[in-house]
Each structure stands twice: as structure tokens, then as C-alpha cells.
Design a protein around this motif. Structure first.
Motif, PDB file in Angstrom:
ATOM      1  N   TYR A 135       0.867  -1.180   0.000  1.00  0.00           N
ATOM      2  CA  TYR A 135       0.000   0.000   0.000  1.00  0.00           C
ATOM      3  C   TYR A 135       0.901   1.227   0.000  1.00  0.00           C
ATOM      4  CZ  TYR A 135      -3.693   3.233   1.456  1.00  0.00           C
ATOM      5  OH  TYR A 135      -4.581   4.276   1.520  1.00  0.00           O
ATOM      6  N   SER A 165       1.111   5.542  -0.615  1.00  0.00           N
ATOM      7  CA  SER A 165       0.198   6.669  -0.506  1.00  0.00           C
ATOM      8  C   SER A 165       0.961   7.969  -0.281  1.00  0.00           C
ATOM      9  CB  SER A 165      -0.781   6.424   0.652  1.00  0.00           C
ATOM     10  OG  SER A 165      -1.754   7.427   0.725  1.00  0.00           O
ATOM     11  N   GLN A 184      -5.386  12.846  -0.370  1.00  0.00           N
ATOM     12  CA  GLN A 184      -4.640  11.601  -0.307  1.00  0.00           C
ATOM     13  C   GLN A 184      -4.889  10.765  -1.560  1.00  0.00           C
ATOM     14  OE1 GLN A 184      -3.015  11.298   2.710  1.00  0.00           O
ATOM     15  NE2 GLN A 184      -1.900   9.429   2.271  1.00  0.00           N
ATOM     16  N   TYR A 185      -3.805  10.301  -2.170  1.00  0.00           N
ATOM     17  CA  TYR A 185      -3.877   9.444  -3.352  1.00  0.00           C
ATOM     18  C   TYR A 185      -3.090   8.173  -3.039  1.00  0.00           C
ATOM     19  CZ  TYR A 185      -5.244  13.936  -5.289  1.00  0.00           C
ATOM     20  OH  TYR A 185      -5.868  15.144  -5.503  1.00  0.00           O
ATOM     21  N   SER A 186      -3.729   7.013  -3.254  1.00  0.00           N
ATOM     22  CA  SER A 186      -3.140   5.762  -2.771  1.00  0.00           C
ATOM     23  C   SER A 186      -3.288   4.651  -3.798  1.00  0.00           C
ATOM     24  CB  SER A 186      -3.819   5.324  -1.465  1.00  0.00           C
ATOM     25  OG  SER A 186      -3.875   6.387  -0.533  1.00  0.00           O
ATOM     26  N   HIS A 244      -9.173   7.952   0.412  1.00  0.00           N
ATOM     27  CA  HIS A 244      -9.650   6.662   0.931  1.00  0.00           C
ATOM     28  C   HIS A 244     -10.916   6.173   0.226  1.00  0.00           C
ATOM     29  CE1 HIS A 244      -6.619   7.048   4.025  1.00  0.00           C
ATOM     30  NE2 HIS A 244      -7.125   8.212   4.382  1.00  0.00           N
TER      31      HIS A 244
END
Length: 328
Positions: free
Chosen positions: A75, A77, A154-156, A170
Motif C-alpha cells: 500500500y 500513498s 490523499q492518493y493511494s 480513501h
């Protein structure tokens, strides 16, 4: 080397537990503990106790940074704030790749932010390449329900051996499931994480019609809340270091509803419906007549008809932006 990566894949798949759980509490690491400058010299500046990075594009150069390790699944981010005002031709990218190790059969997982002329919104593009399958671009493009230049968002990327999920704040916006028909087109080799800002005047805005205008420079992209959470692979010692902390295995029912809402209201292009590039859609595509009709309004050229109607696209996008905010 092939046997090494096959064994490593199986080993890390066993040790890295992709279980349902929150990603909001994953550790944020200082820049110098997980990353190193890639290019740009003074155009890369580390701020705020080493946990925030500014990448600048000016008429001299762009800039970028790269993770110190390779990763096989995990993961990844960052919170990103994009440049404001006139940004045509500017591309900010947050992506994974192993192109430096596998020139002819590289893998890639991309977030690309495409700038625009004043008064038009930033666009976001996701893409997946596997095993050098660059002739089959799996791009999707979207609008957003906020202005990404006003504040951090936030970019994940979640990457496992069976799926890839892209998130914005999210909220999952895209899920790419590995299918048998994709074969080696699904990313399966260790990759490095990159963040860059660069001049893509030749293609990024209306096919290169609008280029970077350096009278609006410097263009500054800000990165913070950096997360590297996965199975790292030392490229020299060939020793894997797998973190067995829990991260999500997929999309929950509530998240799936949010993803479907986002895609209905914000997706403006999907490679699956691009008849100019693909006379027959790639094998993993599931064609929806309703989705095709929605996308035809945004990009009729890819359906083989007419020119793009940018005015209509902007009008419909603004309406969708206002509506989707309440649904999240």
C-alpha cells in the motif's frame, strides 16, 4: 533471475497479509528514511521536519524523487497539493515502475495529474502496464469533486497479486482485477515508487494544443504523509523484507457503492470504449451500454464520431462535482 522472482512472489504473498482493516493508521515515514532525490537538484526541497517535499517545474527542469527500495505488493500513498492557475502541459505523477530494470517488459501502475488552461479543472488519469504491454494502455480519466490545487488530498495505490485498487481520500475509484486472459499484462515484478513533475507539452493538454507557459512558473507540487507499506526487496542483496501488518484485501460493500457513484459521476474516459485504439476491446473489459452512453458525451471521438465538445464536458462535470460531494 526468473526463478528468483517467482519464488519471491510466492514468499511475499504468504508473508504480506492483505486483510480487511484501516489504512488510516499506517506509519508516515520521513523522506530520507524511504526516498531519495531522482532529478531536479534545487527544484526538490524537503520541508516540515523532513516529512513534506516540494517538487518544482520551471523553464530549467522538472524534479522528482524515488523510493530507496523495490516493492513487491503493498500500500503506497501520499497527500498531494497540485499547482494552481494555468497548468496546461504540466504533469504531476505518482506511480510505480520497474522500467529501469526491465526495459522491454516493464510493469507500471500510474496516477497522473494532467494540468489545464485557466478556468478548466485538473484531470486525473490512472493507468496499468504489465510485462511491457505499452501497446495496450489501460488508461481511465476522471474529474474530481474538489479542486486539487486548493488543499492536500490523499492518493493511494493498493497492489496485490490479484488486484490493483486506486484511492482518492480513501475512496476507491478504480479496481483492476487480475484475469487469466490478461496473462503477463498484470504487473507482477518488483517495482519502485516515483513522484515527479515534468513538462508534457507534446500531449498532456488537448493532444499538445496547449503547452506549458513558463510565465506562470514556477509550478510547485507539494507532497506529504508519505506511506510505503509493503514487501520490500533489496536489489543488491536479493533479500526480501515483508511487513505482515494488516492492510485491506479489497473493496468493502460501502466502498464499492462509493466507487460506483464516483465512476458514474466523474469518469470521462475508459480505454475499454476507445474504438479508435481498439477495434475489439481488451479481453478483461466488461462493456456496459449505460456506461458507454455516459462516456460518449465526454469523448465522442473515441467512439468514432465527431469532435470533442469541451463546453458540454465542463458543464456536466461541474454538475457532477456538486452532486458527488454529498454522496461521499
Amino acid at each position: 533471475m526468473g526463478y528468483f522472482y517467482l519464488g519471491l512472489l510466492l514468499f511475499c504473498s504468504l508473508l504480506l497479509v492483505f486483510a480487511s482493516g484501516s489504512v488510516r493508521n499506517l506509519p508516515i515515514i520521513p523522506f530520507d528514511e524511504g526516498y531519495t532525490p531522482l532529478f531536479g537538484d534545487d527544484n526538490l526541497v524537503i520541508h516540515r521536519d523532513g516529512k513534506s517535499v516540494h517538487l518544482t517545474l520551471d523553464d530549467r527542469t522538472g524534479s522528482g524523487f524515488v523510493s530507496q527500495d523495490l516493492y513487491l505488493h503493498g500500500y503506497f500513498s501520499a497527500s498531494i497539493k497540485l499547482p494552481a492557475d494555468y497548468t496546461a502541459g504540466v504533469v504531476v505523477a505518482f506511480y510505480m515502475s520497474n522500467g529501469d530494470m526491465f526495459e522491454k517488459n516493464h510493469d507500471e501502475i500510474d496516477f497522473e495529474f494532467l494540468g489545464n488552461i485557466r478556468g478548466k479543472d485538473w484531470r486525473i488519469q490512472t493507468n496499468v502496464y504489465g510485462n511491457g504491454s505499452t501497446s495496450i494502455g489501460r488508461e481511465e480519466r476522471y474529474g474530481l469533486w474538489f479542486d486539487p490545487a486548493e488543499d492536500f488530498h490523499q492518493y493511494s495505490i493498493l497492489w496485490s497479486d490479484s488486484k490493483i485498487i486506486f484511492y482518492v481520500d480513501h475512496v476507491p475509484i478504480r479496481e483492476v482485477k487480475r484475469t487469466e486472459s490478461m496473462g503477463g499484462d498484470f504487473p507482477s515484478k518488483p517495482m519502485t515508487l516515483y513522484a515527479t513533475i515534468w513538462d508534457a507539452s507534446n500531449w498532456a493538454t488537448n493532444g499538445g494544443k496547449y503547452r506549458v507557459n513558463y510565465k506562470y512558473a514556477p509550478y510547485i507540487a507539494e507532497f506529504s504523509d508519505l506511506i510505503l507499506h509493503g514487501c520490500s526487496v533489496d536489489p543488491i542483496e536479493h533479500i526480501s523484507k515483508c511487513d505482515n501488518a494488516q492492510i485491506p484485501s479489497g473493496v468493502t460493500p460501502i466502498q464499492r457503492t462509493k466507487m460506483e457513484n464516483f465512476r458514474k459521476k466523474h469518469m470521462t474516459y475508459s480505454y475499454c470504449y476507445d474504438r479508435v485504439r481498439y477495434k475489439v476491446p481488451p479481453s478483461e473489459c466488461v462493456i456496459s451500454p449505460q456506461e458507454a452512453e455516459r462516456l460518449r458525451v465526454f469523448d465522442p471521438v473515441t467512439f468514432g464520431k465527431g469532435r470533442r465538445h469541451h463546453g458540454k464536458q465542463k458543464h456536466r462535470h461541474n454538475q457532477a462535482s456538486q452532486a458527488v460531494a454529498s454522496s461521499f
